[in-house]
Motif scaffolding. Structure first.
Motif, PDB file in Angstrom:
ATOM      1  N   GLU A  25       0.836  -1.199   0.000  1.00 45.99           N
ATOM      2  CA  GLU A  25       0.000   0.000   0.000  1.00 45.99           C
ATOM      3  C   GLU A  25       0.874   1.254   0.000  1.00 45.99           C
ATOM      4  O   GLU A  25       1.823   1.361   0.761  1.00 45.99           O
ATOM      5  CB  GLU A  25      -0.910   0.007   1.234  1.00 45.99           C
ATOM      6  N   GLN A  26       0.529   2.211  -0.863  1.00 43.63           N
ATOM      7  CA  GLN A  26       1.276   3.461  -0.953  1.00 43.63           C
ATOM      8  C   GLN A  26       0.448   4.662  -0.495  1.00 43.63           C
ATOM      9  O   GLN A  26       0.862   5.801  -0.675  1.00 43.63           O
ATOM     10  CB  GLN A  26       1.746   3.679  -2.404  1.00 43.63           C
ATOM     11  N   ASP A  27      -0.723   4.392   0.085  1.00 37.53           N
ATOM     12  CA  ASP A  27      -1.588   5.471   0.545  1.00 37.53           C
ATOM     13  C   ASP A  27      -0.867   6.313   1.600  1.00 37.53           C
ATOM     14  O   ASP A  27      -0.271   5.777   2.542  1.00 37.53           O
ATOM     15  CB  ASP A  27      -2.876   4.878   1.130  1.00 37.53           C
ATOM     16  N   LYS A  28      -0.916   7.636   1.451  1.00 35.17           N
ATOM     17  CA  LYS A  28      -0.203   8.524   2.370  1.00 35.17           C
ATOM     18  C   LYS A  28      -0.742   8.412   3.792  1.00 35.17           C
ATOM     19  O   LYS A  28       0.013   8.467   4.762  1.00 35.17           O
ATOM     20  CB  LYS A  28      -0.305   9.970   1.878  1.00 35.17           C
ATOM     21  N   GLN A  31       0.693   5.331   5.337  1.00 32.38           N
ATOM     22  CA  GLN A  31       2.107   5.507   5.659  1.00 32.38           C
ATOM     23  C   GLN A  31       2.275   6.356   6.924  1.00 32.38           C
ATOM     24  O   GLN A  31       3.162   6.102   7.744  1.00 32.38           O
ATOM     25  CB  GLN A  31       2.837   6.166   4.478  1.00 32.38           C
ATOM     26  N   TYR A  58      -8.099   4.808   9.813  1.00 35.85           N
ATOM     27  CA  TYR A  58      -7.457   3.550  10.185  1.00 35.85           C
ATOM     28  C   TYR A  58      -7.478   3.356  11.702  1.00 35.85           C
ATOM     29  O   TYR A  58      -7.528   4.323  12.468  1.00 35.85           O
ATOM     30  CB  TYR A  58      -6.008   3.511   9.691  1.00 35.85           C
ATOM     31  N   THR A  75      -8.623  -1.062   8.600  1.00 34.53           N
ATOM     32  CA  THR A  75      -9.568   0.008   8.304  1.00 34.53           C
ATOM     33  C   THR A  75     -10.453   0.245   9.525  1.00 34.53           C
ATOM     34  O   THR A  75     -10.633  -0.637  10.365  1.00 34.53           O
ATOM     35  CB  THR A  75     -10.436  -0.362   7.094  1.00 34.53           C
TER      36      THR A  75
END
Length: 303
Positions: A25-28, A31, A58, A75
């Protein structure tokens, strides 16, 4: 869609990462949440052993047991019960696969990276609720969570991760359930009964000593003090056996020493067999306190 996104295993004492799931996952936002996870991993010993933290869309959940912490990001709509069941399953497998000595001696980060395979497989299972329906008793897990819900970390707690204060430490004092003691044994019950008996005998003799002083002013009042101190020491040993306390073993030895000193002072009022009985009971109670240690294993989620 509710799902587990990331999981990691760390060593509690220093936050050393031992293993983690592969991150695609590359979601900011994710991260950023993982940065919080990294900060938490270095402070696990200062938090209760089961916690949750909400960070935007999250949730971060973690548990710790036997010096190892298990953390996850999911989530916000992922069921809390399944989240901690997931962590418990990681814990079970990790402790079976790796012994404590090997975990404690690890020096390099991700020394057990091969455990990632199990994390990934477990993630897939928990991200497919249908595959879990026949393997997990949801009612039992829900009951466990209700009886001992995870501590909800607040934004204030999050801001203190990088600067943990003494006041925050006192806030969590006593929350962690790993302070629960091992189950009571028959010798322990016998030790408590005998200690109560000795305490009652000391109390009775102390009352009689007070009556003697009232009738005869020449009597030594120190005998009364010795009897009552002996009573207090016996009852305190029962308390130490029943409940967890900081420096518990040291306190039990001090209580035993007080019992010995009181009986030495009362040697003129007791025969050798009576003194031997009181000292033996005190020693037996001290031994049982030492043998009944805090539980190290986390509670079972009935997975």
């Amino acid at each position: 869609m509710s799902m587990v996104l990331f999981a990691s295993v760390v060593r509690v004492r220093d936050g050393l990462p031992l293993s983690a799931s592969t991150d695609y996952e590359q979601d900011k936002g994710l991260q950023e949440t993982k940065k919080h996870l990294k900060g938490l991993s270095k402070k696990l010993s200062q938090f209760p052993d089961r916690c949750s933290l909400k960070t935007g869309p999250y949730n971060v959940n973690f548990t710790s047991s036997l010096g190892v912490g298990y953390l996850m990001v999911c989530t916000e709509n992922y069921p809390n019960v399944l989240a901690f069941c997931f962590l418990d399953e990681l814990q079970r497998e990790f402790l079976v696969t790796y012994d404590t000595k090997r975990i404690n001696s690890a020096v390099r980060p991700y020394s057990f990276i091969e455990f990632d395979n199990f994390i990934q497989k477990t993630k897939q299972r928990y991200n497919s609720p249908r595959s879990l329906s026949t393997k997990i008793n949801l009612a039992d897990m829900q009951t466990e969570i209700k009886l001992r819900p995870p501590y909800q970390l607040s934004p204030e707690d999050l801001s203190l991760i990088n600067g943990f204060s003494h006041s925050t430490a006192s806030k969590y004092k006593g929350i962690a359930p790993n302070q629960m003691l091992e189950p009571v044994t028959l010798p322990g019950i016998v030790a408590c009964i005998l200690s109560i008996l000795c305490g009652a005998l000391n109390l009775l003799r102390g009352v009689h000593a007070i009556e003697s002083i009232l009738q005869n002013e020449d009597e030594d009042f120190n005998y009364v003090i010795a009897f009552f101190l002996g009573t207090a020491a016996c009852l305190y040993q029962c308390y130490l056996f029943a409940y967890f306390s900081v420096w518990r073993n040291i306190k039990s030895f001090l209580a035993f020493a007080l019992i010995c000193l009181c009986n030495m002072y009362l040697y003129e009022l007791r025969n050798m067999w009576q003194i031997l009985f009181h000292v033996t009971v005190g020693a037996f109670a001290t031994l049982q306190i030492h043998l009944r240690q805090p539980q190290g294993k986390a509670p079972d989620y009935n997975v």
